[in-house]
Design a protein around this motif. Structure first.
Motif, mmCIF file in Angstrom:
data_model
loop_
_atom_site.group_PDB
_atom_site.id
_atom_site.type_symbol
_atom_site.label_atom_id
_atom_site.label_comp_id
_atom_site.label_asym_id
_atom_site.label_seq_id
_atom_site.Cartn_x
_atom_site.Cartn_y
_atom_site.Cartn_z
ATOM 1 N N LYS A 32 83.452 50.366 125.868
ATOM 2 C CA LYS A 32 82.835 51.082 124.758
ATOM 3 C C LYS A 32 83.388 52.494 124.606
ATOM 4 C CE LYS A 32 78.453 48.562 124.780
ATOM 5 N NZ LYS A 32 76.977 48.659 124.909
ATOM 6 N N HIS A 46 80.286 48.517 111.035
ATOM 7 C CA HIS A 46 79.065 49.254 111.340
ATOM 8 C C HIS A 46 77.996 48.856 110.324
ATOM 9 C CE1 HIS A 46 76.267 52.613 111.831
ATOM 10 N NE2 HIS A 46 76.839 52.844 112.993
ATOM 11 N N ARG A 91 88.369 54.858 117.676
ATOM 12 C CA ARG A 91 87.842 55.039 116.319
ATOM 13 C C ARG A 91 87.851 56.507 115.905
ATOM 14 N NH1 ARG A 91 84.471 50.600 118.003
ATOM 15 N NH2 ARG A 91 82.910 52.036 118.854
ATOM 16 N N ARG A 92 87.559 57.403 116.867
ATOM 17 C CA ARG A 92 87.596 58.839 116.532
ATOM 18 C C ARG A 92 89.002 59.280 116.158
ATOM 19 N NH1 ARG A 92 83.652 59.734 120.792
ATOM 20 N NH2 ARG A 92 85.340 60.188 122.240
ATOM 21 N N ARG A 132 85.339 53.895 121.306
ATOM 22 C CA ARG A 132 84.880 55.066 120.541
ATOM 23 C C ARG A 132 86.000 56.079 120.364
ATOM 24 N NH1 ARG A 132 79.906 54.377 123.435
ATOM 25 N NH2 ARG A 132 80.654 55.806 125.051
ATOM 26 N N ARG A 133 86.770 56.304 121.404
ATOM 27 C CA ARG A 133 87.879 57.263 121.295
ATOM 28 C C ARG A 133 88.940 56.756 120.315
ATOM 29 N NH1 ARG A 133 86.231 58.206 126.633
ATOM 30 N NH2 ARG A 133 87.369 56.420 127.462
ATOM 31 N N GLU A 176 84.581 48.383 113.159
ATOM 32 C CA GLU A 176 84.387 48.731 114.554
ATOM 33 C C GLU A 176 85.305 47.947 115.483
ATOM 34 O OE1 GLU A 176 80.097 48.370 115.289
ATOM 35 O OE2 GLU A 176 80.075 50.564 115.166
#
Length: 224
Positions: free
Chosen positions: A16, A81, A23-24, A20-21, A88
């Motif tokens: 996870k 999302h 997607r950022r 997240r990194r 995602e």
């Protein structure tokens, strides 16, 4: 169908936190499966991937430039999302030119239903087999001039050239019914309310007894 070429980077971070990194950084985490090979974890440019899906549909054919080579893929599972709508995660299926694959193709209803009619859509897609570089992006089903009681099954749907049906041909796609009247809808609402134990209060009206009582009170008061 047209192909869309996208750059892809090999991912070395998983879980996870790594997703997240990714997607950022403006990329979509993805995994490539197929042909008995080990899964390959890659990252796709989010903006370009979104444009490919917007214009080519969920079965768009992608040519990925990854590690100096090319990989032909199609999306198999796309996670978005639930509120923001951004992508995602994506599962990609590796394909080869000339290879046949099974995909779910969305159905679009076109035309106008007969006056007083109602369309009951039972399935929004059907499964077909087609060549990987000629995948249909959608199938139209016309409801023009269909009479009440008409049923359209998967076997009735006209498939694009080069596609063969995988879904059971007897599966119901849609039917045409007569729309209920206002009285029927009110009766259904009343029956549902009764089943749930909901009691609807009758409209209140001014009682003649109240006015009579008021008059008597006035007479008693004057007599005293």
């Amino acid at each position: 169908m047209s192909e869309v070429r996208l750059p892809a980077e090999t991912r070395t971070e998983f879980g996870k936190g790594g997703a997240r990194r990714t997607r950022r950084a403006g990329k979509v985490p993805a995994v490539i499966y197929g042909h008995g090979d080990d899964p390959r974890h890659v990252a796709l440019p989010a903006r370009e991937f979104a444009n490919a899906i917007r214009h080519g549909g969920s079965n768009v054919l992608l040519t990925l430039d990854v590690e100096g080579g090319e990989q032909l893929v199609i999306p198999k599972s796309i996670q978005r999302h639930p509120i923001k709508g951004h992508f995602e995660h994506v599962d990609l299926l590796a394909v080869r030119r000339g290879e046949k694959v099974t995909i779910d193709v969305p159905i679009t209803v076109v035309g106008d239903v007969v006056p007083g009619g109602l369309v009951n859509l039972e399935n929004t897609s059907i499964s077909v087999e087609a060549e990987a570089t000629h995948l249909p992006t959608g199938i139209e089903v016309s409801i023009t001039d269909l009479a009440f009681g008409t049923q359209i099954t998967a076997g009735d749907v006209q498939l694009p050239s080069g596609s063969s049906l995988i879904t059971d041909p007897d599966n119901l796609i849609l039917s045409i019914a007569e729309a209920p009247t206002a009285e029927q809808l009110e009766a259904e609402d009343a029956a549902a309310a009764e089943e749930l134990g909901i009691v609807q209060d009758a409209p209140q009206t001014e009682s003649s007894d109240d006015s009579d009582t008021g008059g008597d009170s006035g007479e008693n008061a004057s007599a005293e």
